[in-house]
Design a protein around this motif. Structure first.
Motif, PDB file in Angstrom:
ATOM      1  N   ASP A   1     -10.354  23.198  49.874  1.00  0.00           N
ATOM      2  CA  ASP A   1     -11.116  24.389  50.272  1.00  0.00           C
ATOM      3  C   ASP A   1     -10.352  25.673  49.919  1.00  0.00           C
ATOM      4  OD1 ASP A   1     -13.362  25.597  51.682  1.00  0.00           O
ATOM      5  OD2 ASP A   1     -11.803  26.208  53.147  1.00  0.00           O
ATOM      6  N   VAL A   2      -9.024  25.624  50.224  1.00  0.00           N
ATOM      7  CA  VAL A   2      -8.184  26.801  49.932  1.00  0.00           C
ATOM      8  C   VAL A   2      -8.250  27.161  48.446  1.00  0.00           C
ATOM      9  CG1 VAL A   2      -5.772  27.562  49.739  1.00  0.00           C
ATOM     10  CG2 VAL A   2      -6.585  26.540  51.848  1.00  0.00           C
ATOM     11  N   VAL A   3      -8.111  26.113  47.612  1.00  0.00           N
ATOM     12  CA  VAL A   3      -8.086  26.367  46.153  1.00  0.00           C
ATOM     13  C   VAL A   3      -9.451  26.850  45.674  1.00  0.00           C
ATOM     14  CG1 VAL A   3      -7.772  25.285  43.885  1.00  0.00           C
ATOM     15  CG2 VAL A   3      -6.228  24.724  45.777  1.00  0.00           C
ATOM     16  N   GLU A   4     -10.482  26.259  46.228  1.00  0.00           N
ATOM     17  CA  GLU A   4     -11.842  26.622  45.790  1.00  0.00           C
ATOM     18  C   GLU A   4     -12.115  28.100  46.067  1.00  0.00           C
ATOM     19  OE1 GLU A   4     -14.971  24.698  47.996  1.00  0.00           O
ATOM     20  OE2 GLU A   4     -16.404  24.894  46.351  1.00  0.00           O
ATOM     21  N   THR A   5     -11.557  28.556  47.160  1.00  0.00           N
ATOM     22  CA  THR A   5     -11.824  29.945  47.540  1.00  0.00           C
ATOM     23  C   THR A   5     -10.795  30.918  46.938  1.00  0.00           C
ATOM     24  OG1 THR A   5     -10.548  29.598  49.543  1.00  0.00           O
ATOM     25  CG2 THR A   5     -12.927  29.367  49.728  1.00  0.00           C
ATOM     26  N   TYR A   6      -9.731  30.358  46.453  1.00  0.00           N
ATOM     27  CA  TYR A   6      -8.672  31.226  45.862  1.00  0.00           C
ATOM     28  C   TYR A   6      -9.149  31.768  44.511  1.00  0.00           C
ATOM     29  CZ  TYR A   6      -4.057  32.744  44.242  1.00  0.00           C
ATOM     30  OH  TYR A   6      -3.018  33.497  43.762  1.00  0.00           O
ATOM     31  N   ARG A   7      -8.798  33.030  44.225  1.00  0.00           N
ATOM     32  CA  ARG A   7      -9.159  33.610  42.932  1.00  0.00           C
ATOM     33  C   ARG A   7      -7.897  33.747  42.091  1.00  0.00           C
ATOM     34  NH1 ARG A   7     -12.954  31.651  43.971  1.00  0.00           N
ATOM     35  NH2 ARG A   7     -15.032  32.497  44.451  1.00  0.00           N
ATOM     36  N   PHE A   8      -7.817  32.921  41.074  1.00  0.00           N
ATOM     37  CA  PHE A   8      -6.632  32.901  40.206  1.00  0.00           C
ATOM     38  C   PHE A   8      -6.649  34.085  39.263  1.00  0.00           C
ATOM     39  CE2 PHE A   8      -6.992  28.676  41.786  1.00  0.00           C
ATOM     40  CZ  PHE A   8      -5.686  28.226  41.902  1.00  0.00           C
ATOM     41  N   THR A   9      -5.475  34.559  38.942  1.00  0.00           N
ATOM     42  CA  THR A   9      -5.371  35.694  38.005  1.00  0.00           C
ATOM     43  C   THR A   9      -6.018  35.313  36.666  1.00  0.00           C
ATOM     44  OG1 THR A   9      -3.282  36.240  39.061  1.00  0.00           O
ATOM     45  CG2 THR A   9      -3.730  37.300  36.958  1.00  0.00           C
ATOM     46  N   THR A  10      -6.884  36.132  36.215  1.00  0.00           N
ATOM     47  CA  THR A  10      -7.585  35.946  34.926  1.00  0.00           C
ATOM     48  C   THR A  10      -8.559  34.776  34.963  1.00  0.00           C
ATOM     49  OG1 THR A  10      -5.625  36.790  33.812  1.00  0.00           O
ATOM     50  CG2 THR A  10      -7.308  35.755  32.405  1.00  0.00           C
ATOM     51  N   ALA A  11      -8.135  33.626  35.413  1.00  0.00           N
ATOM     52  CA  ALA A  11      -8.983  32.434  35.365  1.00  0.00           C
ATOM     53  C   ALA A  11     -10.068  32.438  36.451  1.00  0.00           C
ATOM     54  CB  ALA A  11      -8.122  31.196  35.509  1.00  0.00           C
ATOM     55  N   GLY A  12      -9.854  33.227  37.525  1.00  0.00           N
ATOM     56  CA  GLY A  12     -10.856  33.286  38.595  1.00  0.00           C
ATOM     57  C   GLY A  12     -10.880  32.023  39.428  1.00  0.00           C
ATOM     58  N   GLN A  13     -12.070  31.445  39.598  1.00  0.00           N
ATOM     59  CA  GLN A  13     -12.147  30.252  40.462  1.00  0.00           C
ATOM     60  C   GLN A  13     -11.752  28.994  39.695  1.00  0.00           C
ATOM     61  OE1 GLN A  13     -15.993  28.668  41.622  1.00  0.00           O
ATOM     62  NE2 GLN A  13     -15.256  28.371  43.736  1.00  0.00           N
ATOM     63  N   VAL A  14     -10.952  28.212  40.365  1.00  0.00           N
ATOM     64  CA  VAL A  14     -10.532  26.914  39.828  1.00  0.00           C
ATOM     65  C   VAL A  14     -10.646  25.912  40.981  1.00  0.00           C
ATOM     66  CG1 VAL A  14      -8.567  25.577  38.941  1.00  0.00           C
ATOM     67  CG2 VAL A  14      -8.899  27.905  38.145  1.00  0.00           C
ATOM     68  N   THR A  15     -11.083  24.710  40.648  1.00  0.00           N
ATOM     69  CA  THR A  15     -11.161  23.695  41.716  1.00  0.00           C
ATOM     70  C   THR A  15     -10.212  22.527  41.411  1.00  0.00           C
ATOM     71  OG1 THR A  15     -12.957  22.554  40.611  1.00  0.00           O
ATOM     72  CG2 THR A  15     -13.563  24.274  42.236  1.00  0.00           C
ATOM     73  N   ILE A  16     -10.015  21.782  42.440  1.00  0.00           N
ATOM     74  CA  ILE A  16      -9.123  20.607  42.261  1.00  0.00           C
ATOM     75  C   ILE A  16      -9.799  19.381  42.855  1.00  0.00           C
ATOM     76  CG2 ILE A  16      -6.936  21.873  42.217  1.00  0.00           C
ATOM     77  CD1 ILE A  16      -6.623  21.195  45.223  1.00  0.00           C
ATOM     78  N   SER A  17      -9.474  18.212  42.278  1.00  0.00           N
ATOM     79  CA  SER A  17      -9.923  16.934  42.841  1.00  0.00           C
ATOM     80  C   SER A  17      -8.695  16.241  43.433  1.00  0.00           C
ATOM     81  CB  SER A  17     -10.532  16.058  41.740  1.00  0.00           C
ATOM     82  OG  SER A  17     -11.675  16.689  41.221  1.00  0.00           O
ATOM     83  N   LEU A  18      -8.937  15.548  44.574  1.00  0.00           N
ATOM     84  CA  LEU A  18      -7.770  14.989  45.272  1.00  0.00           C
ATOM     85  C   LEU A  18      -7.995  13.527  45.660  1.00  0.00           C
ATOM     86  CD1 LEU A  18      -8.564  18.016  46.721  1.00  0.00           C
ATOM     87  CD2 LEU A  18      -6.160  17.764  47.367  1.00  0.00           C
ATOM     88  N   GLY A  19      -6.976  12.720  45.481  1.00  0.00           N
ATOM     89  CA  GLY A  19      -7.007  11.325  45.926  1.00  0.00           C
ATOM     90  C   GLY A  19      -5.936  11.121  46.974  1.00  0.00           C
ATOM     91  N   VAL A  20      -6.339  10.450  48.057  1.00  0.00           N
ATOM     92  CA  VAL A  20      -5.391  10.299  49.174  1.00  0.00           C
ATOM     93  C   VAL A  20      -5.112   8.806  49.414  1.00  0.00           C
ATOM     94  CG1 VAL A  20      -4.983  10.793  51.619  1.00  0.00           C
ATOM     95  CG2 VAL A  20      -6.307  12.403  50.226  1.00  0.00           C
ATOM     96  N   SER A  21      -3.885   8.497  49.690  1.00  0.00           N
ATOM     97  CA  SER A  21      -3.563   7.140  50.164  1.00  0.00           C
ATOM     98  C   SER A  21      -2.444   7.248  51.209  1.00  0.00           C
ATOM     99  CB  SER A  21      -3.142   6.224  49.013  1.00  0.00           C
ATOM    100  OG  SER A  21      -1.852   6.541  48.566  1.00  0.00           O
ATOM    101  N   ALA A  22      -2.364   6.215  51.989  1.00  0.00           N
ATOM    102  CA  ALA A  22      -1.343   6.242  53.071  1.00  0.00           C
ATOM    103  C   ALA A  22      -0.549   4.938  53.052  1.00  0.00           C
ATOM    104  CB  ALA A  22      -2.026   6.426  54.421  1.00  0.00           C
ATOM    105  N   TYR A  23       0.563   4.969  53.734  1.00  0.00           N
ATOM    106  CA  TYR A  23       1.444   3.789  53.784  1.00  0.00           C
ATOM    107  C   TYR A  23       0.761   2.660  54.521  1.00  0.00           C
ATOM    108  CZ  TYR A  23       5.076   0.663  55.518  1.00  0.00           C
ATOM    109  OH  TYR A  23       5.797  -0.460  55.851  1.00  0.00           O
ATOM    110  N   ARG A  24       0.903   1.510  53.932  1.00  0.00           N
ATOM    111  CA  ARG A  24       0.534   0.260  54.617  1.00  0.00           C
ATOM    112  C   ARG A  24       1.635  -0.742  54.315  1.00  0.00           C
ATOM    113  NH1 ARG A  24      -5.361  -0.629  52.551  1.00  0.00           N
ATOM    114  NH2 ARG A  24      -4.336  -2.465  51.683  1.00  0.00           N
ATOM    115  N   ASP A  25       1.896  -1.600  55.278  1.00  0.00           N
ATOM    116  CA  ASP A  25       3.057  -2.477  55.066  1.00  0.00           C
ATOM    117  C   ASP A  25       2.849  -3.524  53.992  1.00  0.00           C
ATOM    118  OD1 ASP A  25       1.325  -4.044  56.426  1.00  0.00           O
ATOM    119  OD2 ASP A  25       2.562  -4.262  58.244  1.00  0.00           O
ATOM    120  N   ASP A  26       1.624  -3.606  53.475  1.00  0.00           N
ATOM    121  CA  ASP A  26       1.394  -4.551  52.388  1.00  0.00           C
ATOM    122  C   ASP A  26       1.470  -3.866  51.020  1.00  0.00           C
ATOM    123  OD1 ASP A  26      -0.853  -3.011  52.891  1.00  0.00           O
ATOM    124  OD2 ASP A  26      -2.229  -4.579  52.164  1.00  0.00           O
TER     125      ASP A  26
END
Lengths: 174, 541
Positions: free
Chosen positions: B487-512
């Motif tokens: 959300d932060v990145v989507e709303t951030y306005r980058f110099t010259t480039a303006g709006q840029v978005t990011i895609s994110l993948g999340v994983s967490a520790y599992r003992d296996d």
């Protein structure tokens, strides 16, 4: 001169063997009896002066033998006197004392109290311890190697209570 | 009643026996009577003899004979004998004894015995003194207090001064000749007069050939035949003084070096207290030498470095106790400064040993390594920092991932990771050029960093891909963070480039899972987010 009475210490004999019961002890009177009877007879034969000389010489011979047989050799004058005092006392001959002694000068004044020869004698008006004189002279010569002349100056017989002798070294032997 | 003549005779005799002065005249009637004259002479002799004996004149010649005079002569004889014996005793012949004089004999003989014992004791004491005097290892002398003449000396005196016995006998030496400075003797004599003794006073004196010797003199005032003398024991410290001088010079030189060195040089006792510290400590820490010498261990070192000192001291004590050499210590220490800051130093500590090999302390050199420390930190920072974005690089990310995995595994503390990628970044580069693209990467890192916790690690995974490690964060919380960042990145306005978005993948520790498989799962989720239309967060079930 033929001699039959030349003295030697052995002539005193073996008292222990010879007198197993009476031993050494005798009475002073016996000694004096013999001395004064000797004097009497000798004086009759040779006169008073010669008698004195004989007794002086006899005392000297006794002193020589006594020194040889009864006194340990020593160079120490005090030690010599100590020995003499002790042995004269032990033998009951008298109480020997030194009043003055200057061995360098060879002059001594000696006394004998309770003398064997004269203490207790009646007054005669003259000194009689000529035997003692010779005896002491020989002892001093034995110790020092120097001849001494000893003269009695005070005697019981002259009314004194102690016999006093004046001894002087002579040059006779030199 | 008695006749007049008899009265006259009695008065005369009475005067002869009792009066100090006797009447010169013999009663007229008796002047020719021989018995009376004899009696008169005897009484007068007795008077004279008694008078002279009373005065102690033993050489007086008592004239006359008879019982009373004889008894006086016997008394005179005894007294003369006693005089002779006393002289013999005085000359050292204690074999003399007195007999036949009643109680006096016992007293005299007892006195002689006691005198012999006393003289023997004195003789033994004298022999003992002479033995001690001669065998004492220090020079020992007896000198006349007034003129300083040498009365007695021992072998050690000969050895110290190099005089020979023959020389001392031929040419008597006075102690005054041996003093380098006669004023010293005067001062010593004053003290002796005042106190009766001197102890360990340093003096300079001359030997036989004029060589200057230094000694410690101890003296006592003694009296020999009532003449004041000085008994002195002199300890020759000439060699010691030479060594002391050399040591002093050497110490001055070393101190000069230490005082002027940039490094801080110090020595420390086994109790952890400085015994010396060079003035350069002021430049290093702001404290003066005096202040540092008074500081406790806690004031000298920061808590993290204190352990090194304590361990060092323990090692030193152990070495000393086990007679082992002290192992040189070299380490980095953080020390507090007077202004409240700290300074990093490198200390090298070695053991100090006495001549006989005894450990007596520690010698340390402390050097300021602040600049080196900053350089090291910079090198470290650069090694884990992405040059363009100044975020962590792949090295740091891999390292952190391993650490978190190990922690999660051993302590069961979860962590999550987010892998994100800028959507259509190629288009940004193609449209605005690589510089703008780089600018987007930089601003993105700033935006991400601002919106995660300080403990979270943001790093460049490669190209336009970033990986964020979220310690102590489970999958659910990780998803929340990812969504927030998207959300932060989507709303951030980058110099010259303006709006840029990011895609994110999340994983967490599992003992296996392994670290690699956790990353793979986040990567797969990112791929899914891309597939599902970008600008979104995905995770694998």
């Amino acid at each position: 001169m033929e001699r039959k009475y030349a003295f030697s210490w052995d002539l005193l004999g073996d008292i222990a063997e010879g007198r197993p019961y009476l031993g050494n002890a005798t009475r002073i009177e016996v000694y004096r009896l013999m001395q004064f009877t000797f004097k009497d007879i000798i004086e009759q034969h040779v006169g008073w002066e010669k008698t004195n000389e004989i007794f002086y010489q006899a005392g000297k011979l006794a002193g020589q033998e006594f020194y040889q047989n009864m006194i340990d050799k020593t160079d120490d004058f005090n030690n010599f006197i100590n020995q003499l005092q002790t042995v004269l006392k032990e033998l009951g001959m008298g109480i020997f004392r030194v009043e003055e002694a200057d061995m360098e000068k060879g002059e001594l004044t000696l006394t004998v109290a309770e003398d064997l020869d004269c203490s207790g004698l009646p007054e005669t008006g003259y000194e009689i311890c000529t035997y003692d004189e010779g005896f002491i002279a020989a002892l001093l010569e034995g110790f020092s190697g120097i001849p001494f002349v000893v003269k009695e100056t005070d005697c019981w017989c002259t009314g004194d209570r102690t016999c006093r002798f004046s001894a002087k070294a002579t040059n006779e032997g030199n | 009643m008695i006749s007049k003549d008899a009265r006259s005779l009695l008065d005369y005799l009475k005067a002869l026996l009792n009066d100090v002065r006797i009447k010169p005249d013999i009663p007229t009637d008796m002047i020719d009577d021989e018995d009376f004259l004899c009696l008169d002479k005897t009484i007068k002799s007795v008077r004279e003899a008694a008078l002279e004996l009373g005065k102690g004149n033993l050489s007086y010649s008592i004239e006359g004979k008879g019982y009373v005079l004889g008894s006086l002569k016997a008394l005179q004889s005894s007294l003369r004998n006693l005089t002779w014996k006393t002289k013999a005793i005085a000359a050292g012949d204690f074999s003399q004894s007195v007999h036949f004089l009643g109680d006096f004999s016992d007293s005299f003989n007892s006195m002689t015995k006691q005198l012999a014992v006393s003289i023997q004791e004195i003789k033994e004491a004298q022999e003992h003194f002479e033995m001690v005097f001669n065998t004492i290892p220090d020079a020992t002398i007896i000198t006349n207090f007034e003129d300083g003449s040498l009365v007695a000396y021992n072998q050690a005196f000969i050895e110290t001064t190099k005089f020979s016995v023959a020389e001392l006998n031929q040419n008597p030496v006075t102690i005054i000749d041996l003093y380098l400075n006669i004023e010293e003797r005067k001062m010593l004599l004053e003290k002796l007069k005042k106190d009766g003794y001197i102890e360990n006073a340093e003096i300079s004196f001359l030997g036989r050939s004029g060589e200057i010797l230094t000694g410690l003199i101890s003296s006592r005032l003694i009296f020999m035949k009532e003449v004041p003398h000085i008994l002195s024991v002199i300890r020759d410290i000439t060699e010691l003084k030479e060594i002391e001088k050399k040591l002093q010079k050497s110490e001055e030189l070393h101190r000069l070096l230490a005082d002027n060195a940039a490094d801080v040089i110090w020595t420390m006792n086994l109790d952890g207290k400085f015994s010396y510290i060079s003035p350069s400590v002021k430049k290093l820490r702001g404290f003066s030498v005096e202040e540092v010498l008074a500081q406790s261990q806690e004031e000298v070192l920061c808590p993290g470095s204190l352990i090194h000192l304590q361990q060092g001291l323990e090692r030193a004590i152990h070495s000393v106790q086990n007679n082992q050499p002290f192992q040189v210590f070299r380490g980095e220490l953080e020390q507090p400064c007077k202004d409240g800051s700290t300074v990093w130093t490198e200390a090298t500590v070695s053991g100090i040993y006495s001549e006989d090999g005894r450990f007596i302390g520690m010698l340390g050199v402390t050097r300021d390594i602040s600049e080196r420390k900053i350089m090291e930190e910079e090198i470290l920072r650069l090694s884990i920092t992405d040059k363009l974005t100044q975020s962590y690089n792949r090295l740091k990310l891999d390292e952190t991932l391993e650490q978190q995995f190990e922690r999660a595994k051993t302590e069961a503390i979860p962590f999550s990771i987010i892998i994100l990628d800028i959507d259509h970044f190629k288009l940004v580069n193609d449209t605005y050029g690589h510089q703008v693209g780089d600018r987007v990467l930089i601003e993105l890192v700033a935006a991400l960093t601002e919106n995660v916790r300080s403990d979270d690690i943001v790093g460049r995974w490669g190209g336009e891909e970033f990986l964020i490690i979220l310690p102590e964060t489970n999958l659910s919380d990780g998803l929340h963070v990812a969504e927030k960042l998207r959300d932060v990145v989507e709303t951030y306005r980058f110099t010259t480039a303006g709006q840029v978005t990011i895609s994110l993948g999340v994983s967490a520790y599992r003992d296996d899972l392994t670290p690699e498989s956790i990353v793979s799962r986040a990567d797969a989720a990112l791929y899914q987010a891309k597939e599902n239309g970008r600008n979104r967060v995905e995770f694998l079930e």
